[in-house]
Design a protein around this motif. Structure first.
Motif, PDB file in Angstrom:
ATOM      1  N   VAL A 160      -1.908   7.078  -2.596  1.00 12.01           N
ATOM      2  CA  VAL A 160      -2.357   6.135  -1.675  1.00 12.01           C
ATOM      3  C   VAL A 160      -1.526   4.954  -2.078  1.00 12.01           C
ATOM      4  O   VAL A 160      -1.232   4.493  -2.982  1.00 12.01           O
ATOM      5  N   PRO A 178      -1.915   7.458   3.028  1.00  9.05           N
ATOM      6  CA  PRO A 178      -3.034   6.863   3.035  1.00  9.05           C
ATOM      7  C   PRO A 178      -2.743   5.171   2.663  1.00  9.05           C
ATOM      8  O   PRO A 178      -2.116   5.065   1.478  1.00  9.05           O
ATOM      9  N   TYR A 179      -3.473   4.216   3.454  1.00 10.14           N
ATOM     10  CA  TYR A 179      -2.912   2.958   3.162  1.00 10.14           C
ATOM     11  C   TYR A 179      -4.092   1.869   3.169  1.00 10.14           C
ATOM     12  O   TYR A 179      -4.944   2.041   4.039  1.00 10.14           O
ATOM     13  N   ALA A 213      -2.134   6.124  -7.214  1.00 13.05           N
ATOM     14  CA  ALA A 213      -1.928   5.157  -6.092  1.00 13.05           C
ATOM     15  C   ALA A 213      -0.863   4.091  -6.403  1.00 13.05           C
ATOM     16  O   ALA A 213      -0.391   3.846  -7.627  1.00 13.05           O
TER      17      ALA A 213
END
Lengths: 260, 260, 260, 260
Positions: free
Chosen positions: A5, A36-37, A218
């Motif tokens: 992420v 995904p942000y 992430a």
């Protein structure tokens, strides 16, 4: 073994227009790359080296701008709190509540954050060993909250320097929680510019690829459309122009490491 | 931007049979993976923690065994020298002559190695900054020899611990020479076992993938068929069983980093 | 609990005249202060940062000059050896044979020194923990030689910096051997001047008084009549002009610490 | 160049009776030795490693007990604050208000403390260089308050270890403010006991004498009548039994260093 992420945005909320512009641009890049942000920005820089430093718009104004990012771009947001009193209001807007590294041992702050039920991202203090984070985790778990992220942002290495120990990712993940690499604070030279921290942006791609190679859940990264004019952390922020190339390589390495 | 080379073999020449067995096995793996391979082993462990430690067969016997590896498997070999007097004989067999980290500032040794005309691999001392290596490079270049490799093997981080600073690869490559990551000495805990160095083999894959992610020209790795019975550096050597998987990931990451 | 001994002299033997002049002057000061004195100087600087650095007169010439110091001023002398081959000749002149810090783990060198029967002064490597020195002690004891001194000269602290850990004195003294504080190499900034080590002479008095306060058996100090013109280690050597005042305070503190 | 002041007392306010007993005993010793004395104890341990750790009686009760110490023994008192909200009430009782090391970069806290007009003692963060303290000083000076003390309590050195850099005293004193050595937190091994910090009390006398030798304006020291039963920091607190001997030597060294 899910793809990483991205937590990214400007160091500080410098103004609504800029924040929205950056959020839009990063959203566009990450959608294209299917990453995904989560949008990141701070409403208050509470621990700058110097009393003269830019602080940001403060809690109330800052949260309003973050809410606009959520509404306009349908993005989750992350920001940091500095006092117990901020936890409750911040929880109304933030999806991820971040504990700053210097404050990672402050029991009441960590507990107050945990109690909001939000996802908590703890930045590991520059003075902590990777295995020390377990005690921080237990403080949060004591509130019943088990939505925790653990971030490596470099450890003190002599004076005015940090080093990223890539062993910290597997060690911290032994707690059972996802681990995050903060690619831009890790290249800070704390206090290195006398009245502010210097930074070495040029090392961000090397450390990012290295951390993704070691294995992370992430990536945290401060980005800006004009880093040289940024009101905080300019020397280490990544320019929006360079972001896509960085993420393409990181994503490709991530897929190899995780057999995706 | 060429694929990485592997420098690998047992820490010490424990005996001819074992050396040949390991060389054969690693050659087989690296041929399958199309990774250029240089056989590594030491004939003398001259700087062990303890006077009781295993030293190896010595220069003469050791070079004979290394020559057999060359003859039998058509492999280049790398080994380390510890005194000026060893340079000349060693140069008759070695393709790459290695300067041990503790000795990386010994001018006469470095110059003697340089004069042989062999490729020189300098291990950066645990007490040196990445940019300090430039002075070592100049010592070698003063002999007219410009075939130089520069190896990161961890830097002192408090007591009995090393940390790998991934910034060291781009910094050392600024000298214009290829950089090597020593994946197994980097996980040593120097002096960590009282009368010998402890090691944390479990971190080798993480650090290897990280270093390749940062970008390296070669990987150095000590491997053994039975690490738990090895006469030196057992705790950090990679088992032959695990080598192939490690190299497959490293190679895939390397190709992404270098756009191969 | 005897008063501290002083080991002092110029970094390198720059020439006979200067060496004799410095020896005479320091002898005069130490006699006045009733401090036992051993003359120190090096005949070869074998591990300078740069290939261009001044090396000294070499073994043979250097030992002759040291012999003159002994003859003329009736002083014991200390100097360092860098190869096994130097041990025997050096032992004919030196009262104390010193193992350089970078070489403190080289088993053969330490053993060769031990075998001469001279007092051996080991400088603890910048990469060693204080308790690691026990293994070096055992290497020397293996030769039957139990005349050993153990010197703290700073430990690696980040890049291009050393820190003196005052805990190292009681820890090293637990081996049963006297401990020495090297006051001038401890203020080096290794590699800090690019092609040579920088140094911060101004901190020598602070660190000297601190170390004597912690408790040491000897002080090691490089001194020069014109440090700014010295051919090596100028930035950290103590000027002869400042020596007496420094020693007066150190002696007074020493007497308190040891109830003399 | 005045004799050092002692800031001492138990780590935490464990109860009124114990606090008064310790204050009385330390007062008696320091009066005999003619050392100016400030009583120290904490009402809240806000940053313990573990959520299970003892915290103390809290602000209100704690200040009442500190007020009793002042009334009964006519002693000034020092304690630490952890939030901006505590500054005002704490200022009614405290003579010296202390900023904890982990919080030394929190601008609002430092400013709130400065505004009370009390003497402010800043503990230098384990992640700061000695020269970084100048920016903290400027934050306090921005409030018009120029009554500042600067405390060295060790700097991060690898994992779970601190080292005291004796150069920090002259460097911090260059700001123009008095410097303090915290002798008992400096021997902590942070996180070294898993869920609490270990400590090495045995090194306190060595580091204390060293720091006084380097030159300090005050000594900070946590003391207890029964350290092995203490509810916090037991492993590093000094036993009341050992205090006098420690202070006698420190005072004698101080007088030499300062030509008193």
């Amino acid at each position: 073994n899910r793809p990483f992420v991205l937590l990214a945005g400007p160091c500080a909320i410098e103004g609504e227009e800029r924040v929205l512009r950056i959020a839009e641009k990063v959203k566009e890049i990450t959608e294209r790359l299917e990453i995904p942000y989560v949008f990141k920005s701070s409403y208050d820089k509470a621990n700058r080296s110097s009393i003269e430093s830019f602080r940001g718009p403060g809690l109330e104004k800052g949260l309003k701008i973050l809410q606009k990012v959520k509404d306009k771009f349908d993005l989750p947001v992350i920001s940091d709190i500095h006092t117990i009193g901020q936890a409750e209001s911040a929880a109304e807007v933030l999806d991820i509540m971040q504990i700053p590294a210097f404050l990672s041992r402050q029991t009441d702050l960590v507990v107050a954050a945990g109690k909001t039920g939000r996802v908590i991202n703890v930045k590991k203090g520059q003075f902590l060993a990777p295995w020390d984070i377990e005690q921080v985790v237990k403080k949060i778990e004591s509130t019943g909250n088990e939505k925790i992220l653990l971030t490596e942002r470099g450890v003190s290495f002599g004076y005015n320097n940090l080093v990223v120990d890539m062993r910290s990712f597997p060690i911290m993940r032994d707690t059972g929680y996802p681990v995050v690499f903060d690619a831009t604070h890790s290249v800070q030279l704390p206090g290195g510019a006398g009245d502010s921290s210097a930074g070495e942006r040029k090392f961000v791609p090397y450390l990012t690829r290295a951390a993704v190679g070691a294995g992370v859940d992430a990536l945290f990264m401060e980005v800006h459309d004009e880093p040289s004019k940024a009101l905080c952390d300019g020397p280490n922020m990544v320019s929006l122009e360079d972001l896509e190339e960085l993420l393409i390589k990181a994503k490709a390495i991530d897929e190899i490491v995780k057999d995706i």
